[in-house]
Design an enzyme around this catalytic site. Structure first.
Site, PDB file in Angstrom:
ATOM      1  N   ARG A 155      45.044  -4.301  -7.536  1.00 50.87           N
ATOM      2  CA  ARG A 155      43.779  -4.988  -7.808  1.00 50.87           C
ATOM      3  C   ARG A 155      42.737  -4.326  -6.925  1.00 50.87           C
ATOM      4  O   ARG A 155      42.680  -4.570  -5.729  1.00 50.87           O
ATOM      5  CB  ARG A 155      43.910  -6.479  -7.522  1.00 50.87           C
ATOM      6  CG  ARG A 155      44.625  -7.223  -8.639  1.00 50.87           C
ATOM      7  CD  ARG A 155      44.874  -8.668  -8.296  1.00 50.87           C
ATOM      8  NE  ARG A 155      43.695  -9.515  -8.407  1.00 50.87           N
ATOM      9  CZ  ARG A 155      43.723 -10.832  -8.293  1.00 50.87           C
ATOM     10  NH1 ARG A 155      44.885 -11.457  -8.079  1.00 50.87           N
ATOM     11  NH2 ARG A 155      42.629 -11.555  -8.394  1.00 50.87           N
ATOM     12  N   ASP A 194      42.705 -16.674 -16.932  1.00 44.29           N
ATOM     13  CA  ASP A 194      43.615 -17.553 -16.187  1.00 44.29           C
ATOM     14  C   ASP A 194      44.212 -18.662 -17.062  1.00 44.29           C
ATOM     15  O   ASP A 194      45.018 -19.453 -16.585  1.00 44.29           O
ATOM     16  CB  ASP A 194      42.893 -18.180 -14.986  1.00 44.29           C
ATOM     17  CG  ASP A 194      42.647 -17.170 -13.874  1.00 44.29           C
ATOM     18  OD1 ASP A 194      43.092 -16.012 -14.006  1.00 44.29           O
ATOM     19  OD2 ASP A 194      42.005 -17.546 -12.871  1.00 44.29           O
ATOM     20  N   CYS A 207      48.067 -12.617  -6.591  1.00 45.98           N
ATOM     21  CA  CYS A 207      48.824 -12.257  -7.797  1.00 45.98           C
ATOM     22  C   CYS A 207      48.511 -10.821  -8.211  1.00 45.98           C
ATOM     23  O   CYS A 207      47.375 -10.376  -8.101  1.00 45.98           O
ATOM     24  CB  CYS A 207      48.451 -13.188  -8.950  1.00 45.98           C
ATOM     25  SG  CYS A 207      48.811 -14.913  -8.645  1.00 45.98           S
ATOM     26  N   LYS A 236      40.037 -24.519  -7.129  1.00 42.24           N
ATOM     27  CA  LYS A 236      40.567 -23.563  -6.155  1.00 42.24           C
ATOM     28  C   LYS A 236      39.629 -22.376  -5.965  1.00 42.24           C
ATOM     29  O   LYS A 236      39.296 -22.017  -4.833  1.00 42.24           O
ATOM     30  CB  LYS A 236      41.940 -23.038  -6.627  1.00 42.24           C
ATOM     31  CG  LYS A 236      42.469 -21.877  -5.812  1.00 42.24           C
ATOM     32  CD  LYS A 236      43.786 -21.360  -6.315  1.00 42.24           C
ATOM     33  CE  LYS A 236      43.697 -20.220  -7.276  1.00 42.24           C
ATOM     34  NZ  LYS A 236      43.311 -18.915  -6.699  1.00 42.24           N
ATOM     35  N   ASN A 237      39.191 -21.784  -7.077  1.00 43.38           N
ATOM     36  CA  ASN A 237      38.433 -20.538  -6.943  1.00 43.38           C
ATOM     37  C   ASN A 237      37.029 -20.754  -6.388  1.00 43.38           C
ATOM     38  O   ASN A 237      36.416 -19.809  -5.876  1.00 43.38           O
ATOM     39  CB  ASN A 237      38.400 -19.779  -8.276  1.00 43.38           C
ATOM     40  CG  ASN A 237      39.756 -19.153  -8.588  1.00 43.38           C
ATOM     41  OD1 ASN A 237      40.630 -19.099  -7.719  1.00 43.38           O
ATOM     42  ND2 ASN A 237      39.943 -18.704  -9.812  1.00 43.38           N
ATOM     43  N   ARG A 251      50.330 -22.564  -4.869  1.00 41.99           N
ATOM     44  CA  ARG A 251      49.095 -21.973  -4.350  1.00 41.99           C
ATOM     45  C   ARG A 251      47.873 -22.599  -4.998  1.00 41.99           C
ATOM     46  O   ARG A 251      46.795 -22.579  -4.424  1.00 41.99           O
ATOM     47  CB  ARG A 251      49.062 -20.468  -4.676  1.00 41.99           C
ATOM     48  CG  ARG A 251      49.940 -19.601  -3.813  1.00 41.99           C
ATOM     49  CD  ARG A 251      49.678 -18.123  -4.116  1.00 41.99           C
ATOM     50  NE  ARG A 251      48.285 -17.951  -4.437  1.00 41.99           N
ATOM     51  CZ  ARG A 251      47.823 -17.279  -5.478  1.00 41.99           C
ATOM     52  NH1 ARG A 251      48.638 -16.669  -6.300  1.00 41.99           N
ATOM     53  NH2 ARG A 251      46.530 -17.180  -5.704  1.00 41.99           N
TER      54      ARG A 251
HETATM   55  C1  UD1 Z   1      39.109 -13.868  -9.939  1.00 42.30           C
HETATM   56  C2  UD1 Z   1      40.046 -15.053  -9.900  1.00 42.30           C
HETATM   57  C3  UD1 Z   1      41.234 -14.784 -10.814  1.00 42.30           C
HETATM   58  C4  UD1 Z   1      40.750 -14.428 -12.215  1.00 42.30           C
HETATM   59  C5  UD1 Z   1      39.711 -13.340 -12.183  1.00 42.30           C
HETATM   60  C6  UD1 Z   1      39.089 -13.077 -13.547  1.00 42.30           C
HETATM   61  C7  UD1 Z   1      39.684 -15.860  -7.661  1.00 42.30           C
HETATM   62  C8  UD1 Z   1      40.236 -16.040  -6.287  1.00 42.30           C
HETATM   63  N1  UD1 Z   1      40.487 -15.245  -8.534  1.00 42.30           N
HETATM   64  O1  UD1 Z   1      39.830 -12.747  -9.449  1.00 42.30           O
HETATM   65  O2  UD1 Z   1      42.036 -15.952 -10.857  1.00 42.30           O
HETATM   66  O3  UD1 Z   1      41.853 -14.008 -13.012  1.00 42.30           O
HETATM   67  O4  UD1 Z   1      38.658 -13.665 -11.278  1.00 42.30           O
HETATM   68  O5  UD1 Z   1      38.487 -14.241 -14.024  1.00 42.30           O
HETATM   69  O6  UD1 Z   1      38.590 -16.291  -7.965  1.00 42.30           O
HETATM   70  N2  UD1 Z   1      37.797  -4.912 -10.706  1.00 42.30           N
HETATM   71  C9  UD1 Z   1      37.592  -3.601 -10.361  1.00 42.30           C
HETATM   72  N3  UD1 Z   1      37.106  -3.331  -9.103  1.00 42.30           N
HETATM   73  C10 UD1 Z   1      36.814  -4.329  -8.215  1.00 42.30           C
HETATM   74  C11 UD1 Z   1      37.027  -5.675  -8.583  1.00 42.30           C
HETATM   75  C12 UD1 Z   1      37.534  -5.934  -9.853  1.00 42.30           C
HETATM   76  O7  UD1 Z   1      37.831  -2.696 -11.135  1.00 42.30           O
HETATM   77  O8  UD1 Z   1      36.377  -4.015  -7.094  1.00 42.30           O
HETATM   78  C13 UD1 Z   1      38.344  -5.225 -12.059  1.00 42.30           C
HETATM   79  C14 UD1 Z   1      39.717  -5.873 -11.981  1.00 42.30           C
HETATM   80  O9  UD1 Z   1      40.762  -4.924 -11.899  1.00 42.30           O
HETATM   81  C15 UD1 Z   1      39.744  -6.661 -13.282  1.00 42.30           C
HETATM   82  C16 UD1 Z   1      38.272  -7.062 -13.490  1.00 42.30           C
HETATM   83  O10 UD1 Z   1      37.508  -6.189 -12.664  1.00 42.30           O
HETATM   84  O11 UD1 Z   1      40.132  -5.845 -14.338  1.00 42.30           O
HETATM   85  C17 UD1 Z   1      37.936  -8.485 -13.132  1.00 42.30           C
HETATM   86  O12 UD1 Z   1      38.361  -8.763 -11.807  1.00 42.30           O
HETATM   87  P1  UD1 Z   1      37.628  -9.830 -10.879  1.00 42.30           P
HETATM   88  O13 UD1 Z   1      36.700 -10.662 -11.723  1.00 42.30           O
HETATM   89  O14 UD1 Z   1      37.087  -9.150  -9.702  1.00 42.30           O
HETATM   90  O15 UD1 Z   1      38.849 -10.741 -10.424  1.00 42.30           O
HETATM   91  P2  UD1 Z   1      39.064 -11.429  -9.019  1.00 42.30           P
HETATM   92  O16 UD1 Z   1      37.742 -11.818  -8.461  1.00 42.30           O
HETATM   93  O17 UD1 Z   1      39.986 -10.629  -8.189  1.00 42.30           O
END
Ligand code: UD1
Length: 433
Positions: A123, A312, A117, A22-23, A405
């Site tokens: 987020r 995850d 989520c 998915k990701n 999803r």
């Molecule tokens: C992706 C995955 C999600 C997984 C996560 C961590 C997808 C669609 N989703 O989510 O299933 O749980 O990686 O492996 O691929 N952060 C910030 N600022 C930002 C972006 C992130 O502070 O602009 C923080 C977040 O709050 C979190 C950490 O960085 O604490 C990691 O988040 P991130 O790796 O970005 O997660 P996603 O890409 O949203």
């Protein structure tokens, strides 16, 4: 309203084939608008997040057609830059990848803030914005963004840049790659995420003619290139988390499952944790077998960005630990609020304490009891299913749209392996909360 009805107690046995990741798919589909042409992409999971992305691509003028169970043809010849409204972007988190790909293709993106989520107060996407701004995009200040719930990013021309991320973010790394592939000059993303789906996107972009090096390491180098083209054949990697979910379900039910269509090197940390608990894992070229021979033991799991144990997978692993006699510890290092599911497991008589927000202590060994629970989010929903499979009696899982999803045909796959699970229609007010 549909819910899962599970009668626990059966050992899972047999074989399960894992679907495409998915990701990875949710990054690769938005990447198609970076070039005009016809793409054929295989191993695409038929899950609701993908159906939403297809709707979004159609909004931009792409033609999308399933030409097989997992093969999607996308024609981006007529794609135009349009605003992505909240009615679509709110339906999944990965809609934010269109900010990167629209910016990369048209130097302009107007995208309503994404859904998905919730694992914290919010987020944030500040790191995504940091990357776009480093590439020369202008974005209104955060308070205006929050007020309108719209991100507008524009640039005369994106220019290659050095970007250093203080934290590891999958989303920011991917979004920055999408924007940078057509920029003028070379971009370096330092402290980049190393997840398998980051590498898969890089491979896909390179097939489009991009010049991306170092994906899977901490530094990604992208030499901007205007001449991107469509890809006649690409197969998305297997879903690491779906594979891990079934591996954990096998151990939790003391079953014996062979999980096929996997990339074992993506599963190393999950395999290690399963072995720490005493589960047996046999690794083959593109499959793994998980079974148990003796009593399982408690262990400690600590989530980290790849190659660490994936956040995850922690809710599913928590259920396994509920079945292991003794105290186990889970430390969540990625998200600030990823233990909401504990409340649901407690309804099933799980004994879990949370000394601080990022740590759960699981006092395992007492039997789980069937109950009415809900899927708080995608992976929490998978955990509820595993708990239901282990529990005495009947478990009813509500809010299953979260599970759908991300897990293709989960009911059919589990039923084929001896699980007593079905999807049933309930009147709106019945069961769960
Ligand atoms: C992706 C995955 C999600 C997984 C996560 C961590 C997808 C669609 N989703 O989510 O299933 O749980 O990686 O492996 O691929 N952060 C910030 N600022 C930002 C972006 C992130 O502070 O602009 C923080 C977040 O709050 C979190 C950490 O960085 O604490 C990691 O988040 P991130 O790796 O970005 O997660 P996603 O890409 O949203």
């Amino acid at each position: 309203m549909e819910k899962y009805v599970i009668r626990g107690g059966n050992r899972l046995t047999g074989e399960i084939k894992v679907s495409g990741a998915k990701n990875a798919a949710v990054a690769i589909l938005p990447a198609t608008i970076l070039a005009q042409g016809v793409f054929t992409i295989d191993n695409v999971p038929q899950i609701s997040d993908i159906f939403v992305l297809i709707d979004i691509l159609k909004t931009f003028g792409a033609k999308c057609e399933w030409i097989g169970d997992s093969t999607l043809r996308i024609d981006t010849t007529q794609v135009e830059n349009r605003e992505l409204p909240s009615s679509l972007s709110q339906r999944l988190r990965a809609s934010y990848y269109f900010i990167g790909s629209l910016l990369g293709r048209f130097n302009y993106a107007k995208v309503a803030t994404p859904g998905g989520c919730q694992f914290g107060a919010k987020r944030p996407i500040d790191m995504h914005i940091q990357g776009f701004e480093a590439l020369g995009a202008k974005i209104p200040p955060a308070d205006e963004v929050a007020k309108d719930d719209i991100v507008i990013a524009k640039a005369d021309r994106l220019l290659g840049a050095h970007i250093y991320y203080e934290k590891v973010s999958v989303g920011a790394t991917i979004n920055c790659m999408l924007a940078a592939v057509r920029a003028k000059g070379v971009t370096y993303i330092e402290n980049a995420a190393r997840e398998p789906h980051v590498v898969d996107l890089a491979n896909f972009l390179n097939k489009m003619g991009a010049k991306v090096k170092g994906a899977g390491t901490q530094t990604i180098e992208i030499e901007g290139c205007q001449d991107l083209h469509s890809v006649a054949e690409y197969s998305i990697i297997p879903d690491q988390i779906e594979a891990g979910t079934y591996m954990v379900a096998a151990a939790a039910t003391r079953g014996d499952l062979t999980i096929t269509n996997v990339t074992p090197e993506h599963l190393r940390s999950i395999i290690k944790s399963l072995r720490d608990c005493g589960a047996k894992v046999e690794v083959y070229e593109d499959s793994v077998r998980v079974y148990t021979q003796s009593e399982l033991r408690p262990c400690t799991v600590c989530t980290q960005p790849h190659p660490g144990f994936p956040t995850d997978m922690q809710s599913q692993f928590a259920v396994l630990l509920c079945t292991c006699k003794g105290d186990s510890t889970i430390i969540e290092n990625v998200w600030e609020d990823r233990f909401k599911y504990i409340r649901q497991l407690t309804r099933m008589q799980a004994q879990i304490t949370q000394p601080v927000q990022s740590i759960a202590i699981i006092h395992g060994g007492s039997a789980l009891k069937g109950a009415h629970v809900i899927a708080d989010d995608l992976r929490a929903g998978a955990a509820m299913i595993i708990a239901g499979l282990c529990a005495e009696g009947e478990t009813i899982v509500g809010e299953i749209q979260h599970v759908e999803r991300g897990y293709e045909n989960i009911v059919q796959k589990l039923r084929a392996c001896n699980a007593d699970i079905s999807k049933q229609e309930f009147p709106d007010c019945a069961a769960a909360e």
